[in-house]
Design a protein around this motif. Structure first.
Motif, PDB file in Angstrom:
ATOM      1  N   PHE A  26      65.154  52.545  68.826  1.00 54.99           N
ATOM      2  CA  PHE A  26      64.965  51.921  70.130  1.00 54.99           C
ATOM      3  C   PHE A  26      66.088  50.930  70.384  1.00 54.99           C
ATOM      4  CE2 PHE A  26      62.759  49.561  66.904  1.00 54.99           C
ATOM      5  CZ  PHE A  26      62.964  48.221  67.201  1.00 54.99           C
ATOM      6  N   ALA A  27      66.329  50.656  71.661  1.00 52.08           N
ATOM      7  CA  ALA A  27      67.351  49.689  72.053  1.00 52.08           C
ATOM      8  C   ALA A  27      66.745  48.288  72.016  1.00 52.08           C
ATOM      9  CB  ALA A  27      67.857  50.013  73.446  1.00 52.08           C
ATOM     10  N   MET A  28      67.410  47.380  71.285  1.00 46.90           N
ATOM     11  CA  MET A  28      66.924  46.000  71.235  1.00 46.90           C
ATOM     12  C   MET A  28      68.022  45.083  70.736  1.00 46.90           C
ATOM     13  SD  MET A  28      63.355  44.443  69.761  1.00 46.90           S
ATOM     14  CE  MET A  28      62.493  45.070  71.206  1.00 46.90           C
ATOM     15  N   SER A  29      68.058  43.884  71.291  1.00 44.80           N
ATOM     16  CA  SER A  29      69.052  42.899  70.915  1.00 44.80           C
ATOM     17  C   SER A  29      68.746  42.311  69.541  1.00 44.80           C
ATOM     18  CB  SER A  29      69.085  41.774  71.954  1.00 44.80           C
ATOM     19  OG  SER A  29      69.804  40.664  71.473  1.00 44.80           O
ATOM     20  N   MET A  30      69.817  41.903  68.855  1.00 43.85           N
ATOM     21  CA  MET A  30      69.665  41.241  67.554  1.00 43.85           C
ATOM     22  C   MET A  30      68.932  39.904  67.679  1.00 43.85           C
ATOM     23  SD  MET A  30      70.934  42.563  64.668  1.00 43.85           S
ATOM     24  CE  MET A  30      71.742  41.279  63.705  1.00 43.85           C
ATOM     25  N   THR A  31      68.889  39.336  68.863  1.00 45.50           N
ATOM     26  CA  THR A  31      68.268  38.022  69.062  1.00 45.50           C
ATOM     27  C   THR A  31      66.806  38.130  69.504  1.00 45.50           C
ATOM     28  OG1 THR A  31      69.074  37.941  71.357  1.00 45.50           O
ATOM     29  CG2 THR A  31      70.482  36.983  69.649  1.00 45.50           C
ATOM     30  N   ALA A  32      66.244  39.320  69.507  1.00 48.23           N
ATOM     31  CA  ALA A  32      64.863  39.509  69.948  1.00 48.23           C
ATOM     32  C   ALA A  32      63.894  38.734  69.048  1.00 48.23           C
ATOM     33  CB  ALA A  32      64.511  40.990  69.932  1.00 48.23           C
ATOM     34  N   THR A  33      62.794  38.278  69.620  1.00 48.68           N
ATOM     35  CA  THR A  33      61.777  37.580  68.835  1.00 48.68           C
ATOM     36  C   THR A  33      61.011  38.586  67.983  1.00 48.68           C
ATOM     37  OG1 THR A  33      60.031  37.814  70.490  1.00 48.68           O
ATOM     38  CG2 THR A  33      61.518  35.915  70.701  1.00 48.68           C
ATOM     39  N   HIS A  34      60.387  38.093  66.905  1.00 47.51           N
ATOM     40  CA  HIS A  34      59.643  39.034  66.061  1.00 47.51           C
ATOM     41  C   HIS A  34      58.425  39.586  66.802  1.00 47.51           C
ATOM     42  CE1 HIS A  34      56.166  36.467  65.020  1.00 47.51           C
ATOM     43  NE2 HIS A  34      56.997  35.478  64.856  1.00 47.51           N
ATOM     44  N   ALA A  35      57.904  38.834  67.795  1.00 52.94           N
ATOM     45  CA  ALA A  35      56.785  39.342  68.596  1.00 52.94           C
ATOM     46  C   ALA A  35      57.237  40.544  69.427  1.00 52.94           C
ATOM     47  CB  ALA A  35      56.234  38.242  69.495  1.00 52.94           C
ATOM     48  N   ASP A  36      58.445  40.454  69.991  1.00 49.12           N
ATOM     49  CA  ASP A  36      58.993  41.578  70.764  1.00 49.12           C
ATOM     50  C   ASP A  36      59.241  42.783  69.855  1.00 49.12           C
ATOM     51  OD1 ASP A  36      58.961  40.163  73.121  1.00 49.12           O
ATOM     52  OD2 ASP A  36      61.043  39.465  72.936  1.00 49.12           O
ATOM     53  N   VAL A  37      59.763  42.507  68.663  1.00 45.53           N
ATOM     54  CA  VAL A  37      60.037  43.594  67.710  1.00 45.53           C
ATOM     55  C   VAL A  37      58.735  44.268  67.300  1.00 45.53           C
ATOM     56  CG1 VAL A  37      60.979  44.171  65.446  1.00 45.53           C
ATOM     57  CG2 VAL A  37      62.120  42.458  66.860  1.00 45.53           C
ATOM     58  N   LEU A  38      57.711  43.472  66.999  1.00 40.72           N
ATOM     59  CA  LEU A  38      56.422  44.032  66.591  1.00 40.72           C
ATOM     60  C   LEU A  38      55.815  44.885  67.698  1.00 40.72           C
ATOM     61  CD1 LEU A  38      53.983  44.316  64.733  1.00 40.72           C
ATOM     62  CD2 LEU A  38      53.139  42.138  65.620  1.00 40.72           C
ATOM     63  N   ALA A  39      55.830  44.373  68.920  1.00 38.75           N
ATOM     64  CA  ALA A  39      55.241  45.109  70.034  1.00 38.75           C
ATOM     65  C   ALA A  39      55.924  46.458  70.226  1.00 38.75           C
ATOM     66  CB  ALA A  39      55.332  44.275  71.321  1.00 38.75           C
ATOM     67  N   ARG A  40      57.265  46.449  70.175  1.00 38.67           N
ATOM     68  CA  ARG A  40      58.013  47.705  70.355  1.00 38.67           C
ATOM     69  C   ARG A  40      57.784  48.637  69.170  1.00 38.67           C
ATOM     70  NH1 ARG A  40      59.343  51.499  73.000  1.00 38.67           N
ATOM     71  NH2 ARG A  40      61.487  52.094  73.515  1.00 38.67           N
ATOM     72  N   ALA A  41      57.744  48.077  67.973  1.00 33.98           N
ATOM     73  CA  ALA A  41      57.534  48.892  66.776  1.00 33.98           C
ATOM     74  C   ALA A  41      56.165  49.557  66.808  1.00 33.98           C
ATOM     75  CB  ALA A  41      57.678  48.037  65.525  1.00 33.98           C
ATOM     76  N   MET A  42      55.130  48.815  67.190  1.00 32.95           N
ATOM     77  CA  MET A  42      53.787  49.387  67.230  1.00 32.95           C
ATOM     78  C   MET A  42      53.676  50.470  68.298  1.00 32.95           C
ATOM     79  SD  MET A  42      52.037  48.025  64.796  1.00 32.95           S
ATOM     80  CE  MET A  42      53.602  48.196  63.902  1.00 32.95           C
ATOM     81  N   GLN A  43      54.365  50.252  69.427  1.00 31.93           N
ATOM     82  CA  GLN A  43      54.335  51.258  70.491  1.00 31.93           C
ATOM     83  C   GLN A  43      54.964  52.568  70.009  1.00 31.93           C
ATOM     84  OE1 GLN A  43      56.586  50.197  73.989  1.00 31.93           O
ATOM     85  NE2 GLN A  43      56.467  52.248  74.848  1.00 31.93           N
ATOM     86  N   ILE A  44      56.165  52.458  69.434  1.00 28.79           N
ATOM     87  CA  ILE A  44      56.851  53.655  68.949  1.00 28.79           C
ATOM     88  C   ILE A  44      56.094  54.261  67.776  1.00 28.79           C
ATOM     89  CG2 ILE A  44      58.966  54.496  67.848  1.00 28.79           C
ATOM     90  CD1 ILE A  44      60.504  52.453  69.454  1.00 28.79           C
ATOM     91  N   GLY A  45      55.550  53.398  66.919  1.00 25.46           N
ATOM     92  CA  GLY A  45      54.792  53.886  65.771  1.00 25.46           C
ATOM     93  C   GLY A  45      53.593  54.711  66.196  1.00 25.46           C
ATOM     94  N   LYS A  46      52.871  54.262  67.210  1.00 24.22           N
ATOM     95  CA  LYS A  46      51.707  55.007  67.686  1.00 24.22           C
ATOM     96  C   LYS A  46      52.126  56.350  68.273  1.00 24.22           C
ATOM     97  CE  LYS A  46      48.629  51.116  68.716  1.00 24.22           C
ATOM     98  NZ  LYS A  46      47.913  50.380  69.784  1.00 24.22           N
ATOM     99  N   GLU A  47      53.232  56.347  69.010  1.00 23.80           N
ATOM    100  CA  GLU A  47      53.725  57.604  69.578  1.00 23.80           C
ATOM    101  C   GLU A  47      54.126  58.580  68.474  1.00 23.80           C
ATOM    102  OE1 GLU A  47      56.900  56.281  72.037  1.00 23.80           O
ATOM    103  OE2 GLU A  47      55.592  55.468  73.610  1.00 23.80           O
TER     104      GLU A  47
END
Length: 366
Positions: A227-248
Motif C-alpha cells: 500500500f502507499a503510505m508516507s514514512m511519517t504516518a502514525t502507527h494508528a494510520d498504519v494499523l488501520a490500513r494494515a487491518m483493512q488490507i489484511g481482511k481483504e
C-alpha cells in the motif's frame, strides 16, 4: 502478549470441574463501562456456575481497566483456574460452559489478526511494526546512507562522463541498493524474532519493488499486500490500513482454501468435508488443517474411553467399546483436538458452497 503456543496449551486443558468461557465486546464505542457490565450480567444470567459467575463479575467490577476492545475470560474455580486475555479487536458477546474452555472464537481472532509485520520503506530507511490481535506490540526503525545528488567540481555535465548525469545516477543507485540490502536484513531479523506470519509493505511502488527483491523467497511468500503510505504516518494510520488490507487478503485466502478443499475432497485426495468424515479424521489425528465456517456449532457424541468424535448415537464406541455420550458442540472439541495434535485451524467466512458441504472440512496429513 498471548501467543500461539499459549492458545494450544489452553486447547489442551480438560477441567475436572465445569468450566466457564466468556467473550465480551468491550469496545468503548459500544457504550460506557456500566453499559458493558450490564450486558455481561445479562449474558451470565442463565449460567448456573455460581462461583465462576461471581469471579467474572468481580473481575469486571474491580480489575478490568476497560481499555481493550474485546476480552476473553476463562474460569474454573473448582480447578483453581482464572485467566483473562485482552484483545485489540472487538468480539461477539458469547458464553460457553463445559469440561473444556471454548477456544474457537479465540482461534478465529488469531487466524485473522495474529502475527502481522508491517514495514514502511523509502530509499534511505524503514520503519517496521509488529501488530498482534489488533494491538501494536513493537516498532523499530533503521536508517541507511543519505541518498543525495552529487556534483563534482569542474567535471563535465555530459551524460556518461565523470561527474555527468549518468555517473550521479550510478552512484545514487549504488547507495539505494546498499540501503535496501541493509533494510531487508534488518526486516528479516525483526520478522524472525517476532514470529511474523504475514507481511505488509508500505511506500512508493518503486521502493516496494526494490525492497521486495532483496527479501529471501521464504519471506516473500508471506507478503499479503502492499500500500502507499508516507514514512511519517502514525502507527494508528498504519494499523488501520494494515487491518483493512489484511481482511481483504484473508477473504481472498479463505475463498481459495474453500475451493481447494472442496476440489480435493471431490477427488478423494487429501481432504474430507462434512461433519462425520471430518470428526473421524480428527479422531484419527490425521488432520493437518481444520477448516470451519465462522460461528458453526453442532451437537455430536464423544467416546468416554478413546475420545472418538462422531455424529452417530451408538451407545458404545466401535473402536474401544466404551460408552458414547452426547456433547453440546462437536466442532469445538474438534478444534481443541486439532490444536493439541499440532495441526492448524482456519476459520472462514460464510461461503454457500462450503455451507452445502457441511460448514466443516479438513486437509489431511495422510
Amino acid at each position: 502478549m498471548f501467543t500461539d503456543n499459549q492458545l494450544k496449551e489452553l486447547a489442551g486443558v480438560t477441567t475436572k470441574s465445569p468450566a466457564l468461557t466468556v467473550y465480551l465486546n468491550t469496545d468503548p464505542a459500544m457504550g460506557s463501562a456500566e453499559t458493558i457490565k450490564l450486558r455481561l450480567r445479562t449474558l451470565l444470567k442463565e449460567v448456573e456456575l455460581e462461583q465462576d459467575v461471581a469471579a467474572v463479575l468481580d473481575y469486571f467490577e474491580t480489575h478490568h481497566p476497560f481499555t481493550a476492545r474485546g476480552i476473553a475470560v476463562f474460569s474454573c474455580k473448582g480447578d483453581g483456574i482464572f485467566r483473562t486475555i485482552s484483545l485489540g479487536v472487538p468480539v461477539r458477546d458469547q458464553v460457553f460452559t463445559g469440561d473444556r474452555f471454548s477456544i474457537k472464537p479465540l482461534a478465529d481472532i488469531f487466524d485473522v489478526f495474529g502475527g502481522y509485520g508491517v514495514i514502511l520503506v523509502d530509499r534511505q530507511g524503514a520503519r517496521v511494526f509488529h501488530f498482534h490481535l489488533g494491538d501494536l506490540v513493537e516498532q523499530e526503525g533503521v536508517l541507511g546512507t543519505l541518498v543525495k545528488h552529487t556534483k563534482r567540481g569542474g567535471a563535465s555535465s555530459i551524460a556518461g562522463q565523470r561527474g555527468g548525469t549518468a555517473g550521479q545516477t550510478g552512484y545514487e543507485d549504488e547507495v539505494v541498493e546498499r540501503n535496501m540490502k541493509e533494510i531487508a536484513a534488518f526486516a528479516v531479523h525483526f520478522f524472525e524474532e517476532k514470529h511474523i506470519r504475514r507481511i505488509l509493505i508500505g511506500g512508493t511502488d518503486d521502493n516496494i519493488s526494490m525492497f521486495r527483491a532483496q527479501l529471501p523467497k521464504t519471506w516473500q511468500s508471506l507478503i499479503i499486500g502492499t500500500f502507499a503510505m508516507s514514512m511519517t504516518a502514525t502507527h494508528a494510520d498504519v494499523l488501520a490500513r494494515a487491518m483493512q488490507i489484511g481482511k481483504e487478503a484473508e477473504a481472498a485466502r479463505d475463498l481459495k482454501m474453500v475451493r481447494d478443499i472442496l476440489s480435493q475432497a471431490g477427488k478423494g485426495v487429501g481432504a474430507e468435508v462434512g461433519l462425520e468424515k471430518t470428526l473421524q479424521a480428527v479422531s484419527q489425528s490425521r488432520v493437518q488443517t481444520l477448516v470451519v465456517t465462522e460461528g458453526f456449532r453442532q451437537p455430536a457424541h464423544r467416546c468416554t474411553g478413546c475420545g472418538r468424535l462422531t455424529v452417530h448415537t451408538n451407545p458404545l464406541c466401535k473402536d474401544c467399546g466404551s460408552k458414547i455420550v452426547p456433547v453440546d458442540d462437536g466442532v469445538e472439541l474438534a478444534v481443541n483436538a486439532v490444536m493439541r495434535s499440532g495441526g492448524e485451524v482456519e476459520i472462514v467466512g460464510n461461503n454457500p458452497d462450503f455451507v452445502k458441504a457441511g460448514n466443516i472440512g479438513a486437509i489431511l496429513r495422510y
